[in-house]
Motif scaffolding. Sequence first.
Motif, PDB file in Angstrom:
ATOM      1  N   PRO A  92       1.961 -22.484  -5.625  1.00 44.90           N
ATOM      2  CA  PRO A  92       3.508 -22.100  -5.044  1.00 44.90           C
ATOM      3  C   PRO A  92       3.871 -20.860  -5.743  1.00 44.90           C
ATOM      4  N   GLY A  93       4.808 -20.052  -4.978  1.00 44.23           N
ATOM      5  CA  GLY A  93       5.387 -18.459  -5.223  1.00 44.23           C
ATOM      6  C   GLY A  93       4.484 -17.615  -4.828  1.00 44.23           C
ATOM      7  N   ARG A  94       3.263 -17.657  -5.218  1.00 41.22           N
ATOM      8  CA  ARG A  94       2.531 -16.384  -4.586  1.00 41.22           C
ATOM      9  C   ARG A  94       1.738 -16.526  -3.489  1.00 41.22           C
ATOM     10  N   GLY A  95       1.629 -17.672  -3.006  1.00 38.99           N
ATOM     11  CA  GLY A  95       0.742 -17.880  -1.953  1.00 38.99           C
ATOM     12  C   GLY A  95      -0.777 -17.748  -1.960  1.00 38.99           C
ATOM     13  N   ARG A  96      -1.248 -17.133  -1.011  1.00 40.09           N
ATOM     14  CA  ARG A  96      -2.837 -16.746  -1.293  1.00 40.09           C
ATOM     15  C   ARG A  96      -2.903 -15.354  -1.836  1.00 40.09           C
ATOM     16  N   GLY A  97      -4.084 -14.977  -2.334  1.00 35.23           N
ATOM     17  CA  GLY A  97      -4.594 -13.926  -3.297  1.00 35.23           C
ATOM     18  C   GLY A  97      -5.945 -13.675  -3.198  1.00 35.23           C
ATOM     19  N   LEU A 183      -3.222 -14.571   9.127  1.00 38.97           N
ATOM     20  CA  LEU A 183      -1.658 -14.127   8.631  1.00 38.97           C
ATOM     21  C   LEU A 183      -0.967 -15.253   8.205  1.00 38.97           C
ATOM     22  N   PRO A 184       0.041 -15.351   7.376  1.00 38.64           N
ATOM     23  CA  PRO A 184       0.766 -16.408   6.961  1.00 38.64           C
ATOM     24  C   PRO A 184       1.611 -16.846   8.206  1.00 38.64           C
ATOM     25  N   ALA A 185       1.683 -18.279   8.261  1.00 39.21           N
ATOM     26  CA  ALA A 185       2.571 -18.861   9.441  1.00 39.21           C
ATOM     27  C   ALA A 185       3.909 -18.402   9.465  1.00 39.21           C
ATOM     28  N   HIS A 246       6.935  -6.046   7.420  1.00 39.01           N
ATOM     29  CA  HIS A 246       7.680  -5.414   6.185  1.00 39.01           C
ATOM     30  C   HIS A 246       7.002  -6.009   4.857  1.00 39.01           C
ATOM     31  N   SER A 247       6.373  -7.130   4.902  1.00 40.74           N
ATOM     32  CA  SER A 247       5.575  -7.742   3.849  1.00 40.74           C
ATOM     33  C   SER A 247       4.257  -7.245   3.514  1.00 40.74           C
ATOM     34  N   ARG A 248       3.619  -6.511   4.545  1.00 40.96           N
ATOM     35  CA  ARG A 248       2.152  -6.204   4.223  1.00 40.96           C
ATOM     36  C   ARG A 248       1.670  -4.814   4.464  1.00 40.96           C
ATOM     37  N   CYS A 249       2.732  -3.916   4.551  1.00 42.52           N
ATOM     38  CA  CYS A 249       2.390  -2.621   5.070  1.00 42.52           C
ATOM     39  C   CYS A 249       2.181  -1.617   3.730  1.00 42.52           C
ATOM     40  N   VAL A 264      -7.160  -6.321   2.779  1.00 39.19           N
ATOM     41  CA  VAL A 264      -6.205  -5.715   1.815  1.00 39.19           C
ATOM     42  C   VAL A 264      -5.002  -6.472   1.736  1.00 39.19           C
ATOM     43  N   ASP A 265      -4.399  -6.650   2.721  1.00 35.85           N
ATOM     44  CA  ASP A 265      -2.985  -7.325   2.884  1.00 35.85           C
ATOM     45  C   ASP A 265      -3.104  -8.707   2.241  1.00 35.85           C
ATOM     46  N   MET A 266      -4.118  -9.114   1.852  1.00 33.85           N
ATOM     47  CA  MET A 266      -4.235 -10.387   0.751  1.00 33.85           C
ATOM     48  C   MET A 266      -4.139  -9.996  -0.650  1.00 33.85           C
ATOM     49  N   ALA A 267      -3.830  -9.067  -0.923  1.00 33.41           N
ATOM     50  CA  ALA A 267      -3.714  -8.492  -2.290  1.00 33.41           C
ATOM     51  C   ALA A 267      -2.149  -8.563  -2.872  1.00 33.41           C
ATOM     52  N   ASN A 268      -1.883  -9.416  -3.915  1.00 35.21           N
ATOM     53  CA  ASN A 268      -0.489  -9.584  -4.152  1.00 35.21           C
ATOM     54  C   ASN A 268      -0.246  -8.336  -5.456  1.00 35.21           C
ATOM     55  N   HIS A 269       0.920  -8.432  -5.637  1.00 29.81           N
ATOM     56  CA  HIS A 269       1.680  -7.338  -6.485  1.00 29.81           C
ATOM     57  C   HIS A 269       1.503  -7.935  -7.941  1.00 29.81           C
ATOM     58  N   ALA A 270       1.105  -6.812  -8.776  1.00 30.86           N
ATOM     59  CA  ALA A 270       1.072  -7.162 -10.285  1.00 30.86           C
ATOM     60  C   ALA A 270       2.480  -6.718 -10.654  1.00 30.86           C
ATOM     61  N   PRO A 271       3.246  -7.795 -11.229  1.00 26.95           N
ATOM     62  CA  PRO A 271       4.556  -7.717 -11.736  1.00 26.95           C
ATOM     63  C   PRO A 271       4.455  -6.959 -13.347  1.00 26.95           C
ATOM     64  N   ALA A 272       5.100  -6.119 -13.544  1.00 25.01           N
ATOM     65  CA  ALA A 272       5.353  -5.393 -14.861  1.00 25.01           C
ATOM     66  C   ALA A 272       5.515  -6.551 -15.952  1.00 25.01           C
ATOM     67  N   SER A 325      -0.400  -2.399  -7.122  1.00 25.29           N
ATOM     68  CA  SER A 325       0.970  -2.207  -7.177  1.00 25.29           C
ATOM     69  C   SER A 325       1.563  -1.861  -5.792  1.00 25.29           C
ATOM     70  N   TYR A 326       2.811  -2.661  -5.630  1.00 26.92           N
ATOM     71  CA  TYR A 326       3.424  -2.273  -4.247  1.00 26.92           C
ATOM     72  C   TYR A 326       4.310  -0.939  -4.548  1.00 26.92           C
ATOM     73  N   GLY A 327       4.301  -0.513  -5.731  1.00 28.96           N
ATOM     74  CA  GLY A 327       5.236   0.546  -6.228  1.00 28.96           C
ATOM     75  C   GLY A 327       6.444   0.302  -7.031  1.00 28.96           C
ATOM     76  N   LEU A 337      12.024  -6.320   1.609  1.00 26.75           N
ATOM     77  CA  LEU A 337      11.177  -6.166   2.607  1.00 26.75           C
ATOM     78  C   LEU A 337      10.109  -7.129   2.414  1.00 26.75           C
ATOM     79  N   PHE A 338       9.570  -7.478   0.961  1.00 25.99           N
ATOM     80  CA  PHE A 338       8.405  -8.356   0.557  1.00 25.99           C
ATOM     81  C   PHE A 338       8.962  -9.872   0.332  1.00 25.99           C
ATOM     82  N   GLY A 339      10.441  -9.830   0.296  1.00 27.16           N
ATOM     83  CA  GLY A 339      10.907 -11.298   0.175  1.00 27.16           C
ATOM     84  C   GLY A 339      10.647 -12.053  -1.259  1.00 27.16           C
ATOM     85  N   PHE A 340      10.467 -11.118  -2.173  1.00 28.69           N
ATOM     86  CA  PHE A 340      10.402 -11.696  -3.706  1.00 28.69           C
ATOM     87  C   PHE A 340      10.788 -10.757  -4.464  1.00 28.69           C
ATOM     88  N   VAL A 341      11.199 -10.824  -5.655  1.00 28.13           N
ATOM     89  CA  VAL A 341      11.602 -10.209  -6.723  1.00 28.13           C
ATOM     90  C   VAL A 341      10.571 -10.213  -7.958  1.00 28.13           C
TER      91      VAL A 341
HETATM   92  C1  LIG Z   1       0.621  -8.380   0.844  1.00 28.07           C
HETATM   93  S1  LIG Z   1       1.019  -9.888   1.111  1.00 28.07           S
HETATM   94  C2  LIG Z   1      -0.132 -10.585  -0.231  1.00 28.07           C
HETATM   95  C3  LIG Z   1      -0.840 -11.928   0.341  1.00 28.07           C
HETATM   96  C4  LIG Z   1       0.280 -12.878   0.538  1.00 28.07           C
HETATM   97  N1  LIG Z   1       0.250 -13.721  -0.802  1.00 28.07           N
HETATM   98  C5  LIG Z   1      -0.277 -14.016   1.638  1.00 28.07           C
HETATM   99  O1  LIG Z   1      -0.404 -15.229   1.307  1.00 28.07           O
HETATM  100  O2  LIG Z   1      -0.751 -13.838   2.618  1.00 28.07           O
HETATM  101  C6  LIG Z   1       2.659  -9.955   0.202  1.00 28.07           C
HETATM  102  C7  LIG Z   1       3.470 -11.051   0.005  1.00 28.07           C
HETATM  103  O3  LIG Z   1       2.836 -11.957  -1.041  1.00 28.07           O
HETATM  104  C8  LIG Z   1       3.484 -12.728  -1.733  1.00 28.07           C
HETATM  105  N2  LIG Z   1       3.562 -11.847  -3.022  1.00 28.07           N
HETATM  106  C9  LIG Z   1       3.026 -10.943  -3.662  1.00 28.07           C
HETATM  107  N3  LIG Z   1       2.857 -10.533  -4.777  1.00 28.07           N
HETATM  108  C10 LIG Z   1       3.793 -11.443  -5.108  1.00 28.07           C
HETATM  109  C11 LIG Z   1       4.019 -11.675  -6.503  1.00 28.07           C
HETATM  110  N4  LIG Z   1       3.901 -10.910  -7.608  1.00 28.07           N
HETATM  111  N5  LIG Z   1       4.925 -12.449  -6.853  1.00 28.07           N
HETATM  112  C12 LIG Z   1       5.263 -13.543  -5.696  1.00 28.07           C
HETATM  113  N6  LIG Z   1       4.885 -13.262  -4.668  1.00 28.07           N
HETATM  114  C13 LIG Z   1       4.259 -12.275  -4.152  1.00 28.07           C
HETATM  115  C14 LIG Z   1       5.067 -12.310  -1.292  1.00 28.07           C
HETATM  116  O4  LIG Z   1       5.118 -13.238  -0.615  1.00 28.07           O
HETATM  117  C15 LIG Z   1       4.791 -10.997  -0.544  1.00 28.07           C
HETATM  118  O5  LIG Z   1       5.628 -10.829   0.807  1.00 28.07           O
END
Ligand SMILES: C[S@@+](CC[C@H](N)C(=O)[O-])C[C@H]1O[C@@H](n2cnc3c(N)ncnc32)[C@H](O)[C@@H]1O
Length: 481
Positions: A92-97, A183-185, A246-249, A264-272, A325-327, A337-341
Amino acid sequence: MQRTASSSWRCPGRYGSLVHRLSRPHRARTSLVPRAAAAAPVAPSLPTSTVLDWACSGWAGPDASASEASWDRRRRPASPPQLRVAVADLGPGRGRGLMATEDLAPGETLLSVPLTRVFASDPDAELHWSADMALRLLRARHRSRALAAAGAGAGAGAAAGSAVQGAEAGEEEVDWGPWIQALPAHVRTPLEYDDDEVRQLGCPYMQEEVVGMQECIGACFEAVEGELAELGCGWSDFLWAVQVFHSRCFFEPTSGRHLCVPGVDMANHAPAPAAPSAGVGVVRALSQGWDAVAEVAEPPPPEPSRFALVAGEAGIRRGEEVTISYGGWPSEAFLLLFGFVPLPGGGAALPGPSEALTLFGDGREAAAWALEAARGAGAASESAVDGVLAAVEAAMPGAMLQNLMVTGDGVDGRLQLLLDVVAGANGAGAEGGAQGLSRALVRRRVEERMRHFVSGDSTDETIAAFKSSKRALCEKVLSML
Ligand SMILES: C[S@@+](CC[C@H](N)C(=O)[O-])C[C@H]1O[C@@H](n2cnc3c(N)ncnc32)[C@H](O)[C@@H]1O
């Protein structure tokens, strides 16, 4: 959800083109770094991992020698490459990666996607970039379904994924089905917020951004509603597709294009403070001596440029997540855009390193507020506000007085100048003189803004995270003043 048509087509203002920053791939310092056998468990790969094979079409894989890896179609590998990353469920929270299925060496290419399989925005599109991409995605989904149905009907091998491949393939010739199915549902961003959630945001500047974005996408929908209906699609399909983009580009500044890269759109962001374990970049195909060769032999077909995901300088251990890094954006951009903080780890209320707080939307608002606060004598006149703005223009010609901010590093120079102008004219009797008044004005404004971020009644945990990050920044700034 407000979907009033906007006559001004006010599209996601400050954050409209913010998407994951396109970085250069990390350079390998050494070839293969020997590693101790890793004991990390590897999360089971999801069936969506097959999208990685589809995306890396024509790539010989990480083990291939330089000549094998060449994208010469006469030697194109018959079978999918042996990839060392897979799609995994991270809970939960990050989905797939993306997860390393083996130890990965520094600089190792993990995925290599021909640009013919990258879904790119059209910089000349009349619609907002994400709305145009959404319409094209829904067309592609429609085509892919028709293709699959035709293939099933014929019982032949024309199933999804077997359509045209190669450098010459246009968007309409590629069957995007394998990517679309992965793609996510559902993707939830503030485009879906109802009035109460917009209210919960608390911050008037952010509320304005969200409503502006909702209006823009609503107006785009009205413009393409007819064509969508012919595809059997309505608002919910369109909203899904817009939020996917908005969330994958990625954004490529040189071409002004937004790129959605399958796999590559499956890669999550590494939060600082965590560093990303991988980087991305476009590898351009170049030919040497093309003309000379063409005179004596039929030249090979041109290689498509490729989008690569590359392990960072520390390498990645088996079982570890592959992150990018998403930036370095403030939390508004992440939320919009990404729907998370992203919150710094450890549970402590710390602002992210790129967090910023808008103190004023523009210079006029700042000048009016500062004059009133400094004089304590009711609203400032228009001419007094104009005088402050003229003094700022004289000292900093051409400065755009929009989105005046404070960060953990200090006050925006444009705002500091404006406050100094007001304090210089009104600070004679103030404690600490003009300098003391200028600092007191910043403090007072930060305290005012902080009240927009009380945790209050946030039912949505992303809104709660947004407010928490802003509160943490306010506290940090106040402690520095
Ligand atoms: C490019 S997609 C990455 C793959 C996505 N997790 C999936 O299941 O398809 C970006 C989305 O992943 C999630 N995500 C990416 N990095 C995250 C993080 N550090 N914390 C929480 N959610 C994250 C957010 O929902 C974001 O909109």
